[in-house]
Design a protein around this motif. Structure first.
Motif, PDB file in Angstrom:
ATOM      1  N   SER A   1       0.830  -1.210   0.000  1.00 38.30           N
ATOM      2  CA  SER A   1       0.000   0.000   0.000  1.00 38.30           C
ATOM      3  C   SER A   1       0.860   1.254   0.000  1.00 38.30           C
ATOM      4  CB  SER A   1      -0.929   0.002   1.226  1.00 38.30           C
ATOM      5  OG  SER A   1      -1.871  -1.035   1.145  1.00 38.30           O
ATOM      6  N   ALA A   2       1.957   1.227   0.775  1.00 40.09           N
ATOM      7  CA  ALA A   2       2.847   2.399   0.812  1.00 40.09           C
ATOM      8  C   ALA A   2       3.451   2.667  -0.557  1.00 40.09           C
ATOM      9  CB  ALA A   2       3.943   2.184   1.848  1.00 40.09           C
ATOM     10  N   VAL A   3       3.824   1.588  -1.276  1.00 43.03           N
ATOM     11  CA  VAL A   3       4.383   1.754  -2.616  1.00 43.03           C
ATOM     12  C   VAL A   3       3.323   2.310  -3.567  1.00 43.03           C
ATOM     13  CG1 VAL A   3       5.341   0.534  -4.609  1.00 43.03           C
ATOM     14  CG2 VAL A   3       6.089  -0.068  -2.293  1.00 43.03           C
TER      15      VAL A   3
ATOM     16  N   LEU B   1       0.446   3.880  -2.919  1.00 39.75           N
ATOM     17  CA  LEU B   1      -0.159   5.170  -2.554  1.00 39.75           C
ATOM     18  C   LEU B   1       0.871   6.276  -2.400  1.00 39.75           C
ATOM     19  CD1 LEU B   1      -2.829   3.886  -0.003  1.00 39.75           C
ATOM     20  CD2 LEU B   1      -3.177   4.530  -2.395  1.00 39.75           C
ATOM     21  N   GLY B   2       2.174   5.920  -2.401  1.00 42.81           N
ATOM     22  CA  GLY B   2       3.219   6.936  -2.409  1.00 42.81           C
ATOM     23  C   GLY B   2       3.778   7.326  -1.062  1.00 42.81           C
ATOM     24  N   SER B   3       3.153   6.862   0.029  1.00 41.11           N
ATOM     25  CA  SER B   3       3.677   7.202   1.348  1.00 41.11           C
ATOM     26  C   SER B   3       3.124   6.254   2.401  1.00 41.11           C
ATOM     27  CB  SER B   3       3.314   8.639   1.733  1.00 41.11           C
ATOM     28  OG  SER B   3       1.916   8.751   1.983  1.00 41.11           O
ATOM     29  N   ILE B   4       3.861   6.185   3.513  1.00 44.38           N
ATOM     30  CA  ILE B   4       3.411   5.326   4.610  1.00 44.38           C
ATOM     31  C   ILE B   4       2.154   5.898   5.253  1.00 44.38           C
ATOM     32  CG2 ILE B   4       4.028   4.448   6.893  1.00 44.38           C
ATOM     33  CD1 ILE B   4       6.924   4.252   5.923  1.00 44.38           C
ATOM     34  N   SER B   5       2.080   7.215   5.375  1.00 40.23           N
ATOM     35  CA  SER B   5       0.898   7.828   5.995  1.00 40.23           C
ATOM     36  C   SER B   5      -0.356   7.552   5.164  1.00 40.23           C
ATOM     37  CB  SER B   5       1.104   9.333   6.165  1.00 40.23           C
ATOM     38  OG  SER B   5       1.350   9.945   4.895  1.00 40.23           O
ATOM     39  N   ALA B   6      -0.233   7.581   3.844  1.00 35.78           N
ATOM     40  CA  ALA B   6      -1.385   7.290   2.987  1.00 35.78           C
ATOM     41  C   ALA B   6      -1.778   5.821   3.118  1.00 35.78           C
ATOM     42  CB  ALA B   6      -1.055   7.620   1.538  1.00 35.78           C
ATOM     43  N   ALA B   7      -0.791   4.938   3.200  1.00 33.75           N
ATOM     44  CA  ALA B   7      -1.078   3.518   3.384  1.00 33.75           C
ATOM     45  C   ALA B   7      -1.773   3.281   4.720  1.00 33.75           C
ATOM     46  CB  ALA B   7       0.210   2.703   3.299  1.00 33.75           C
ATOM     47  N   ALA B   8      -1.306   3.984   5.774  1.00 35.01           N
ATOM     48  CA  ALA B   8      -1.911   3.836   7.097  1.00 35.01           C
ATOM     49  C   ALA B   8      -3.378   4.251   7.069  1.00 35.01           C
ATOM     50  CB  ALA B   8      -1.130   4.670   8.118  1.00 35.01           C
ATOM     51  N   ALA B   9      -3.669   5.354   6.395  1.00 32.61           N
ATOM     52  CA  ALA B   9      -5.063   5.808   6.302  1.00 32.61           C
ATOM     53  C   ALA B   9      -5.913   4.808   5.538  1.00 32.61           C
ATOM     54  CB  ALA B   9      -5.103   7.186   5.630  1.00 32.61           C
ATOM     55  N   GLU B  10      -5.372   4.254   4.475  1.00 33.90           N
ATOM     56  CA  GLU B  10      -6.097   3.270   3.675  1.00 33.90           C
ATOM     57  C   GLU B  10      -6.393   2.007   4.477  1.00 33.90           C
ATOM     58  OE1 GLU B  10      -7.806   1.345   0.321  1.00 33.90           O
ATOM     59  OE2 GLU B  10      -7.320   3.469   0.669  1.00 33.90           O
ATOM     60  N   LEU B  11      -5.433   1.588   5.315  1.00 30.82           N
ATOM     61  CA  LEU B  11      -5.567   0.345   6.071  1.00 30.82           C
ATOM     62  C   LEU B  11      -6.150   0.571   7.459  1.00 30.82           C
ATOM     63  CD1 LEU B  11      -2.119  -1.251   5.134  1.00 30.82           C
ATOM     64  CD2 LEU B  11      -4.362  -1.818   4.174  1.00 30.82           C
ATOM     65  N   ASP B  12      -6.513   1.827   7.754  1.00 35.86           N
ATOM     66  CA  ASP B  12      -7.085   2.183   9.058  1.00 35.86           C
ATOM     67  C   ASP B  12      -6.111   1.862  10.197  1.00 35.86           C
ATOM     68  OD1 ASP B  12      -9.007   3.281  10.698  1.00 35.86           O
ATOM     69  OD2 ASP B  12     -10.111   1.397  10.971  1.00 35.86           O
ATOM     70  N   LEU B  13      -4.856   2.272   9.995  1.00 35.85           N
ATOM     71  CA  LEU B  13      -3.812   2.081  10.993  1.00 35.85           C
ATOM     72  C   LEU B  13      -3.216   3.436  11.349  1.00 35.85           C
ATOM     73  CD1 LEU B  13      -1.841  -0.842   9.277  1.00 35.85           C
ATOM     74  CD2 LEU B  13      -3.570  -1.089  11.071  1.00 35.85           C
ATOM     75  N   SER B  14      -2.464   3.470  12.425  1.00 35.73           N
ATOM     76  CA  SER B  14      -1.684   4.676  12.718  1.00 35.73           C
ATOM     77  C   SER B  14      -0.438   4.664  11.848  1.00 35.73           C
ATOM     78  CB  SER B  14      -1.277   4.709  14.191  1.00 35.73           C
ATOM     79  OG  SER B  14      -0.368   3.653  14.475  1.00 35.73           O
ATOM     80  N   SER B  15       0.096   5.854  11.559  1.00 38.80           N
ATOM     81  CA  SER B  15       1.312   5.923  10.745  1.00 38.80           C
ATOM     82  C   SER B  15       2.458   5.204  11.431  1.00 38.80           C
ATOM     83  CB  SER B  15       1.693   7.387  10.494  1.00 38.80           C
ATOM     84  OG  SER B  15       0.711   8.022   9.697  1.00 38.80           O
ATOM     85  N   GLN B  16       2.503   5.286  12.769  1.00 35.33           N
ATOM     86  CA  GLN B  16       3.571   4.623  13.524  1.00 35.33           C
ATOM     87  C   GLN B  16       3.508   3.105  13.331  1.00 35.33           C
ATOM     88  OE1 GLN B  16       1.524   6.911  14.682  1.00 35.33           O
ATOM     89  NE2 GLN B  16       2.851   8.654  15.269  1.00 35.33           N
ATOM     90  N   LEU B  17       2.284   2.534  13.420  1.00 32.75           N
ATOM     91  CA  LEU B  17       2.159   1.086  13.266  1.00 32.75           C
ATOM     92  C   LEU B  17       2.487   0.639  11.854  1.00 32.75           C
ATOM     93  CD1 LEU B  17       1.426  -1.697  14.305  1.00 32.75           C
ATOM     94  CD2 LEU B  17      -0.988  -1.178  13.886  1.00 32.75           C
ATOM     95  N   ALA B  18       2.019   1.391  10.834  1.00 28.08           N
ATOM     96  CA  ALA B  18       2.327   1.038   9.446  1.00 28.08           C
ATOM     97  C   ALA B  18       3.830   1.065   9.207  1.00 28.08           C
ATOM     98  CB  ALA B  18       1.605   1.974   8.492  1.00 28.08           C
ATOM     99  N   GLY B  19       4.492   2.104   9.750  1.00 28.68           N
ATOM    100  CA  GLY B  19       5.936   2.188   9.591  1.00 28.68           C
ATOM    101  C   GLY B  19       6.645   1.031  10.285  1.00 28.68           C
ATOM    102  N   LYS B  20       6.149   0.654  11.472  1.00 33.46           N
ATOM    103  CA  LYS B  20       6.755  -0.454  12.205  1.00 33.46           C
ATOM    104  C   LYS B  20       6.599  -1.755  11.430  1.00 33.46           C
ATOM    105  CE  LYS B  20       6.625  -2.879  16.633  1.00 33.46           C
ATOM    106  NZ  LYS B  20       5.993  -2.970  17.969  1.00 33.46           N
ATOM    107  N   GLN B  21       5.429  -1.973  10.785  1.00 29.78           N
ATOM    108  CA  GLN B  21       5.211  -3.197  10.010  1.00 29.78           C
ATOM    109  C   GLN B  21       6.208  -3.303   8.863  1.00 29.78           C
ATOM    110  OE1 GLN B  21       1.030  -2.752   9.063  1.00 29.78           O
ATOM    111  NE2 GLN B  21       0.416  -4.194  10.660  1.00 29.78           N
ATOM    112  N   ILE B  22       6.479  -2.192   8.205  1.00 33.28           N
ATOM    113  CA  ILE B  22       7.428  -2.215   7.085  1.00 33.28           C
ATOM    114  C   ILE B  22       8.844  -2.478   7.601  1.00 33.28           C
ATOM    115  CG2 ILE B  22       8.482  -0.827   5.255  1.00 33.28           C
ATOM    116  CD1 ILE B  22       5.743   0.526   4.926  1.00 33.28           C
TER     117      ILE B  22
END
Length: 301
Positions: A12-14, A16-37
């Motif tokens: 999703s980050a790839v 959508l262009g950013s981790i924050s956009a991926a987090a919003a799409e997946l209904d996650l916090s930006s911190q958690l999305a970044g940690k998953q990557i």
């Protein structure tokens, strides 16, 4: 941490262009999305994304992994959709082809109970002794009797059709004695023109299998027409038990050569290979096996 969830965050980050956009799409916090990557990168032992405060880009390894991860997630979604579909309610129009005798005397009486179980399904049954093309003619299921030829279709094995040799009492009064299969060569046989039964009949007897050539002046691909001819005293008939049972019970036909059993005719329900089997098809195949499948005998039977 869930490897698939980490892959989903990365893909999703790839896209959508950013981790924050991926987090919003997946209904996650930006911190958690970044940690998953980061967990995904640690597990793989390579860096997947080059990240700065303003932009991100794929590394060479990240580009390769992205293509594979995207396909894996797509396959997972397809598998989940398939499971959801198989659990859903059977609905829609089910097209079935069956031989005339089996369709009329065995299949048709069972259709009402199937429709009662599945009120959102409608059934269109075509009865023909012709070998239909399931795919080209748009059938969901075809029933076929006799040995199967090589085919790309899948098959459910059902209980074989019991065959019965019989004739009318009036015919037997004037005909030659019929004590063994080879005597059929001196009888007027009613010929079913659709299968190998048109030229020879086989029997399992005290001395094994016997196959005798048969001839007759009346032939047709309709079992019902042959039954009518037999009742009228035209000759000897070999057809499935379902077709002649009532006539034998009523005395209009008499079973012949009880010590010689005609081999049963194999019966199959056939359908096209399809990974996305619809609920209506699955439900009907299961029903057909339940109604027409080989009955298991109990251990003390």
């Amino acid at each position: 941490m869930d490897r698939l969830a980490c892959m989903r965050a990365f893909v999703s980050a790839v896209e959508l262009g950013s981790i924050s956009a991926a987090a919003a799409e997946l209904d996650l916090s930006s911190q958690l999305a970044g940690k998953q990557i980061r967990v995904l990168e640690h597990g793989l032992g390579i860096k997947l994304l080059n990240r700065t405060t303003r932009r991100q880009s794929l590394t060479d390894g990240g580009r390769v992994f992205y293509e594979r991860a995207k396909n894996i997630l797509a396959e997972m979604e397809a598998a989940e959709a398939l499971i959801a579909e198989t659990r859903s309610t059977p609905r829609g129009r089910l097209r079935i082809s069956a031989p005339i005798t089996f369709g009329s005397h065995a299949l048709a009486p069972e259709i009402p109970a199937y429709l009662k179980q599945h009120p959102e399904v409608s059934v269109d049954v075509s009865l023909t002794n012709r070998t239909v093309d399931l795919v080209d003619e748009g059938f969901d299921v075809v029933f076929r009797t006799g040995p199967l030829s090589d085919s790309t279709l899948l098959a459910r094995h059902l209980a074989s059709l019991r065959m019965v040799l019989c004739a009318a009492p009036d015919y037997l009064k004037s005909a030659k004695k019929l004590r063994k299969p080879e005597d059929l060569q001196h009888h007027e046989c009613l010929v079913f023109s659709h299968t190998s039964l048109r030229t020879q009949w086989s029997f399992e007897g005290p001395h094994g299998r016997e196959t005798v050539p048969i001839t007759g002046r009346f032939s047709t691909d309709s079992g019902e027409a042959l039954r009518a001819a037999a009742v009228a005293g035209m000759g000897v008939l070999l057809q499935p038990h379902e077709l002649v049972a009532e006539e034998i019970k009523a005395g209009r036909l008499v079973r012949l050569l009880p010590k010689y059993e005609p081999p049963a005719r194999p019966l199959h329900a056939m359908y096209a290979p399809d990974r996305r089997m619809t609920p209506k098809l699955r439900s009907f195949l299961d029903y057909a096996v339940q109604r027409f499948g080989v009955k298991q005998q109990s251990a003390d039977a």
